[in-house]
Design an enzyme around this catalytic site. Structure first.
Site, PDB file in Angstrom:
ATOM      1  N   ASN A 107       0.865  -1.182   0.000  1.00  0.00           N
ATOM      2  CA  ASN A 107       0.000   0.000   0.000  1.00  0.00           C
ATOM      3  C   ASN A 107       0.897   1.226   0.000  1.00  0.00           C
ATOM      4  OD1 ASN A 107      -1.794   2.045   0.488  1.00  0.00           O
ATOM      5  ND2 ASN A 107      -2.403   1.350   2.540  1.00  0.00           N
TER       6      ASN A 107
ATOM      7  N   LYS B  40       0.009   4.209  -0.218  1.00  0.00           N
ATOM      8  CA  LYS B  40      -0.655   5.358   0.416  1.00  0.00           C
ATOM      9  C   LYS B  40      -0.455   6.607  -0.461  1.00  0.00           C
ATOM     10  CE  LYS B  40      -0.098   3.071   4.823  1.00  0.00           C
ATOM     11  NZ  LYS B  40       0.016   3.151   6.270  1.00  0.00           N
TER      12      LYS B  40
ATOM     13  N   HIS C 297      -9.490   1.178   4.928  1.00  0.00           N
ATOM     14  CA  HIS C 297      -8.228   1.381   5.645  1.00  0.00           C
ATOM     15  C   HIS C 297      -8.456   2.361   6.800  1.00  0.00           C
ATOM     16  CE1 HIS C 297      -4.108   2.434   6.548  1.00  0.00           C
ATOM     17  NE2 HIS C 297      -3.743   1.354   5.898  1.00  0.00           N
TER      18      HIS C 297
ATOM     19  N   GLU D 197      -6.760   4.723   7.810  1.00  0.00           N
ATOM     20  CA  GLU D 197      -6.480   6.125   7.474  1.00  0.00           C
ATOM     21  C   GLU D 197      -7.669   6.762   6.771  1.00  0.00           C
ATOM     22  OE1 GLU D 197      -2.774   5.290   5.561  1.00  0.00           O
ATOM     23  OE2 GLU D 197      -1.889   4.812   7.512  1.00  0.00           O
TER      24      GLU D 197
ATOM     25  N   GLU E 201      -5.172  -4.688  10.675  1.00  0.00           N
ATOM     26  CA  GLU E 201      -4.144  -3.667  10.839  1.00  0.00           C
ATOM     27  C   GLU E 201      -4.436  -2.862  12.108  1.00  0.00           C
ATOM     28  OE1 GLU E 201      -2.170  -2.668   6.806  1.00  0.00           O
ATOM     29  OE2 GLU E 201      -3.891  -1.365   7.060  1.00  0.00           O
TER      30      GLU E 201
ATOM     31  N   GLY F  34       2.906   2.328  10.835  1.00  0.00           N
ATOM     32  CA  GLY F  34       3.903   3.387  10.700  1.00  0.00           C
ATOM     33  C   GLY F  34       4.608   3.744  11.993  1.00  0.00           C
TER      34      GLY F  34
ATOM     35  N   SER G  86       3.716  -2.034  10.335  1.00  0.00           N
ATOM     36  CA  SER G  86       5.152  -2.091  10.620  1.00  0.00           C
ATOM     37  C   SER G  86       5.788  -3.419  10.240  1.00  0.00           C
ATOM     38  CB  SER G  86       5.433  -1.746  12.090  1.00  0.00           C
ATOM     39  OG  SER G  86       5.054  -0.410  12.361  1.00  0.00           O
TER      40      SER G  86
HETATM   41  P1  13P Z   1       3.196   0.442   7.611  1.00  0.00           P
HETATM   42  O1  13P Z   1       3.709  -0.866   7.011  1.00  0.00           O
HETATM   43  O2  13P Z   1       3.899   1.642   7.073  1.00  0.00           O
HETATM   44  O3  13P Z   1       3.145   0.362   9.104  1.00  0.00           O
HETATM   45  O4  13P Z   1       1.676   0.593   7.092  1.00  0.00           O
HETATM   46  C1  13P Z   1       0.799  -0.470   7.220  1.00  0.00           C
HETATM   47  C2  13P Z   1      -0.437  -0.131   6.477  1.00  0.00           C
HETATM   48  O5  13P Z   1      -1.199   0.723   6.881  1.00  0.00           O
HETATM   49  C3  13P Z   1      -0.695  -0.849   5.221  1.00  0.00           C
HETATM   50  O6  13P Z   1      -1.966  -0.620   4.756  1.00  0.00           O
END
Ligand code: 13P
Length: 247
Positions: A9, A11, A93, A95, A163, A169, A209
């Site tokens: 992803n 993002k 997601h 976010e 997640e 992150g 992560s």
């Molecule tokens: P990270 O791997 O940067 O922690 O992000 C995970 C994520 O949100 C994947 O959709």
């Protein structure tokens, strides 16, 4: 019987200047054992799909609208993603839930739209740190799962991604027991609603992560059928190492 899936992803990262990472990924993963999907921002989707043409690696979107089309300025339909070369789409997601107030009921409508366009829906669920500390992780994930999945979910048309928000992150990951606990609960919930066969066949990814250094341990856990990778998917070498850990 469940083929591992590693999805990246990107993002809100990625410009045309980053397309060489896709070419590098192709070279690094000519014939990956797991299924591999890269989800760039929508602006790059067509070019990424083109750069992956002829490769087993597929492209995906990061969101779609629930309607087929119409007066929805700034939005993108599932059919548009498919037309741009996507085979899958990430939906719900955390976010998007946080930035856009997306509710699980909305996510379910998007999942149905994705299916109508022939896309694999990668449906995300996960608790916040406050919810976990309150002992509510399983309840929160269970409620999100129930409301985000429409009737008609099958092992072929959806993948669940667990997640935990506090692991995204941050460099923090849950303990193996915490991951196994949530993944087992998700599979049990799928079994009770959609039947044992669907639950047995549906991939449940862990995300948050995941790096080359911890991927093998996480991917070796019971009920972990792959991973949804954020930051580490931006560099082909790191992402390829995670795919190798899944193979
Ligand atoms: P990270 O791997 O940067 O922690 O992000 C995970 C994520 O949100 C994947 O959709």
């Amino acid at each position: 019987m469940r083929r591992m899936l590693v999805a990246g992803n990107w993002k809100m990262h990625g410009l045309g200047a980053n397309l060489p990472e896709i070419a590098a990924l192709r070279v690094a993963l000519p014939d990956p054992r797991p299924e591999v999907i890269v989800c760039p921002p929508a602006t790059l989707l067509h070019r990424v799909a083109g750069a992956l043409a002829g490769s087993p690696i597929r492209a995906g979107g990061q969101d779609c609208h629930w309607n087929e089309g119409g007066a929805h300025t700034g939005d993108i339909s599932a059919a548009m993603l498919a037309d741009a070369g996507a085979a899958a789409v990430i939906l719900g997601h955390s976010e998007r839930r946080a930035d856009h107030g997306e509710r699980s009921e909305t996510v379910a409508r998007k999942v149905a739209a994705a299916w109508s366009a022939g896309l694999l829906a990668i449906v995300c669920v996960g608790e916040t740190a406050v919810e976990r500390d309150a002992g509510a992780a399983l309840a929160v994930v269970g409620a999100q799962l129930a409301a985000s999945l429409p009737d008609g979910a099958t092992a072929a048309n959806c993948v669940i991604a667990y997640e935990p928000v506090w692991a995204i992150g941050t460099g923090r990951t849950p303990t193996p027991a915490e991951i196994v606990g949530v993944h087992g609960a998700i599979r049990a919930a799928l079994a009770s609603r959609f039947g044992a066969g669907m639950a047995r066949g549906t991939r449940i990814l862990y995300g948050g992560s995941v790096k080359p250094g911890n991927a093998a341990e996480i991917l070796g856990l019971a009920d972990v059928d792959g991973t949804l990778v954020g930051g580490a998917s931006l560099r082909a070498a790191d992402f390829a190492a995670i795919v190798a850990a899944a193979g």
